[in-house]
Design a protein around this motif. Structure first.
Motif, PDB file in Angstrom:
ATOM      1  N   PRO A  96      70.810  -7.988 -22.995  1.00 17.82           N
ATOM      2  CA  PRO A  96      70.286  -6.992 -23.939  1.00 17.82           C
ATOM      3  C   PRO A  96      71.391  -6.090 -24.462  1.00 17.82           C
ATOM      4  O   PRO A  96      72.459  -5.971 -23.856  1.00 17.82           O
ATOM      5  CB  PRO A  96      69.293  -6.204 -23.092  1.00 17.82           C
ATOM      6  N   SER A  97      71.120  -5.470 -25.593  1.00 19.89           N
ATOM      7  CA  SER A  97      72.075  -4.524 -26.163  1.00 19.89           C
ATOM      8  C   SER A  97      71.320  -3.300 -26.665  1.00 19.89           C
ATOM      9  O   SER A  97      70.150  -3.392 -27.031  1.00 19.89           O
ATOM     10  CB  SER A  97      72.860  -5.168 -27.306  1.00 19.89           C
ATOM     11  N   ALA A  98      72.004  -2.162 -26.661  1.00 17.11           N
ATOM     12  CA  ALA A  98      71.392  -0.918 -27.127  1.00 17.11           C
ATOM     13  C   ALA A  98      72.481   0.020 -27.640  1.00 17.11           C
ATOM     14  O   ALA A  98      73.604  -0.002 -27.141  1.00 17.11           O
ATOM     15  CB  ALA A  98      70.620  -0.248 -26.000  1.00 17.11           C
ATOM     16  N   SER A 139      68.571   2.089 -31.314  1.00 19.18           N
ATOM     17  CA  SER A 139      68.413   0.687 -31.691  1.00 19.18           C
ATOM     18  C   SER A 139      68.691  -0.170 -30.461  1.00 19.18           C
ATOM     19  O   SER A 139      69.586   0.129 -29.680  1.00 19.18           O
ATOM     20  CB  SER A 139      69.344   0.306 -32.840  1.00 19.18           C
ATOM     21  N   ALA A 140      67.890  -1.220 -30.311  1.00 20.10           N
ATOM     22  CA  ALA A 140      68.042  -2.083 -29.145  1.00 20.10           C
ATOM     23  C   ALA A 140      67.547  -3.484 -29.475  1.00 20.10           C
ATOM     24  O   ALA A 140      66.651  -3.666 -30.301  1.00 20.10           O
ATOM     25  CB  ALA A 140      67.272  -1.526 -27.957  1.00 20.10           C
ATOM     26  N   ASP A 141      68.178  -4.443 -28.824  1.00 14.53           N
ATOM     27  CA  ASP A 141      67.723  -5.829 -28.876  1.00 14.53           C
ATOM     28  C   ASP A 141      67.488  -6.274 -27.438  1.00 14.53           C
ATOM     29  O   ASP A 141      68.423  -6.600 -26.715  1.00 14.53           O
ATOM     30  CB  ASP A 141      68.759  -6.714 -29.556  1.00 14.53           C
ATOM     31  N   GLN A 160      65.272  -8.764 -26.646  1.00 14.43           N
ATOM     32  CA  GLN A 160      64.565 -10.041 -26.714  1.00 14.43           C
ATOM     33  C   GLN A 160      64.948 -10.982 -25.585  1.00 14.43           C
ATOM     34  O   GLN A 160      64.126 -11.762 -25.124  1.00 14.43           O
ATOM     35  CB  GLN A 160      64.806 -10.716 -28.066  1.00 14.43           C
ATOM     36  N   SER A 161      66.182 -10.897 -25.110  1.00 10.24           N
ATOM     37  CA  SER A 161      66.619 -11.812 -24.054  1.00 10.24           C
ATOM     38  C   SER A 161      65.950 -11.510 -22.711  1.00 10.24           C
ATOM     39  O   SER A 161      66.033 -12.314 -21.784  1.00 10.24           O
ATOM     40  CB  SER A 161      68.140 -11.767 -23.909  1.00 10.24           C
ATOM     41  N   LEU A 162      65.280 -10.364 -22.600  1.00 11.04           N
ATOM     42  CA  LEU A 162      64.560 -10.032 -21.363  1.00 11.04           C
ATOM     43  C   LEU A 162      63.249 -10.806 -21.247  1.00 11.04           C
ATOM     44  O   LEU A 162      62.690 -10.912 -20.163  1.00 11.04           O
ATOM     45  CB  LEU A 162      64.250  -8.533 -21.304  1.00 11.04           C
ATOM     46  N   PHE A 163      62.769 -11.340 -22.360  1.00 10.56           N
ATOM     47  CA  PHE A 163      61.477 -12.013 -22.363  1.00 10.56           C
ATOM     48  C   PHE A 163      61.628 -13.498 -22.042  1.00 10.56           C
ATOM     49  O   PHE A 163      62.455 -14.182 -22.628  1.00 10.56           O
ATOM     50  CB  PHE A 163      60.786 -11.844 -23.723  1.00 10.56           C
ATOM     51  N   THR A 164      60.827 -13.950 -21.091  1.00  8.77           N
ATOM     52  CA  THR A 164      60.688 -15.364 -20.775  1.00  8.77           C
ATOM     53  C   THR A 164      59.199 -15.683 -20.867  1.00  8.77           C
ATOM     54  O   THR A 164      58.387 -14.802 -21.182  1.00  8.77           O
ATOM     55  CB  THR A 164      61.194 -15.680 -19.351  1.00  8.77           C
ATOM     56  N   LYS A 213      58.011 -10.368 -27.255  1.00 11.25           N
ATOM     57  CA  LYS A 213      59.373 -10.624 -27.715  1.00 11.25           C
ATOM     58  C   LYS A 213      59.558 -10.221 -29.177  1.00 11.25           C
ATOM     59  O   LYS A 213      60.631  -9.780 -29.579  1.00 11.25           O
ATOM     60  CB  LYS A 213      59.702 -12.109 -27.523  1.00 11.25           C
ATOM     61  N   GLU A 214      58.500 -10.339 -29.972  1.00  8.59           N
ATOM     62  CA  GLU A 214      58.576  -9.990 -31.393  1.00  8.59           C
ATOM     63  C   GLU A 214      58.831  -8.499 -31.608  1.00  8.59           C
ATOM     64  O   GLU A 214      59.365  -8.108 -32.640  1.00  8.59           O
ATOM     65  CB  GLU A 214      57.290 -10.397 -32.123  1.00  8.59           C
TER      66      GLU A 214
END
Length: 167
Positions: free
Chosen positions: A37-39, A66-68, A70-74, A108-109
């Motif tokens: 993830p990034s923030a 701002s953050a991404d 999405q990679s935390l979701f499985t 995730k969306e």
């Protein structure tokens, strides 16, 4: 021949065993996910920085978050709880954390976001420790799976400083 009760018991035991194995495999599969993830957080403005009548310091600020994530979701992730905290030290305490903003990400969306906001919760220090204080903004998250153990992590963003004078 076995009675209907014995057959139902055998079928139920088999179904529960298969369900437990599937839950165990789902929980173990999360160990193979390596999220990245990034923030980023920008402090756009210190809206006010004042001393309250009871001698506590209070800060209100405008933030761009701002953050991404999405990679935390499985396929096993139910939701992610995320919060932004201000962290600093005082002479009496080695770490003080104050939550400034939080949210629940249901899918995730919704995990890639940009928010322009003021701190949702009051940034108050019990005492007069905030003038000129360096602090970190830390994005914390807790991943809540459908089955298995919950896990948490964070990203620390350093280099923030409050003003020397009240406004």
């Amino acid at each position: 021949m076995h009675s209907l009760g014995y057959r139902a018991n055998a079928l139920l035991t088999f179904a529960v065993t298969i369900l437990a194995l599937m839950c165990g495999m789902a929980s173990l599969s999360d160990n193979f996910n390596s999220p990245s993830p990034s923030a980023q957080v920008q402090v756009l403005n210190i809206n006010w920085f004042q001393k309250q009548p009871n001698s506590n310091d209070e800060v209100s600020m405008t933030l761009n978050i701002s953050a991404d994530l999405q990679s935390l979701f499985t396929w096993n992730t139910k939701q992610v709880f995320v919060f932004l905290a201000a962290e600093y030290e005082t002479p009496k305490h080695s770490l003080i954390q104050i939550s400034l903003w939080d949210g629940i990400i249901p899918s995730k969306e919704h995990a890639k976001f940009w928010i322009h906001t003021s701190n949702k919760y009051r940034f108050i220090d019990q005492g007069s420790n905030l003038r000129g204080k360096e602090y970190n903004l830390t994005m914390h998250w807790h991943v809540m799976p459908k089955t298995g153990k919950m896990f948490a992590d964070k990203i620390v963003m350093q280099g923030y400083r409050l003003p020397e004078e009240y406004r």
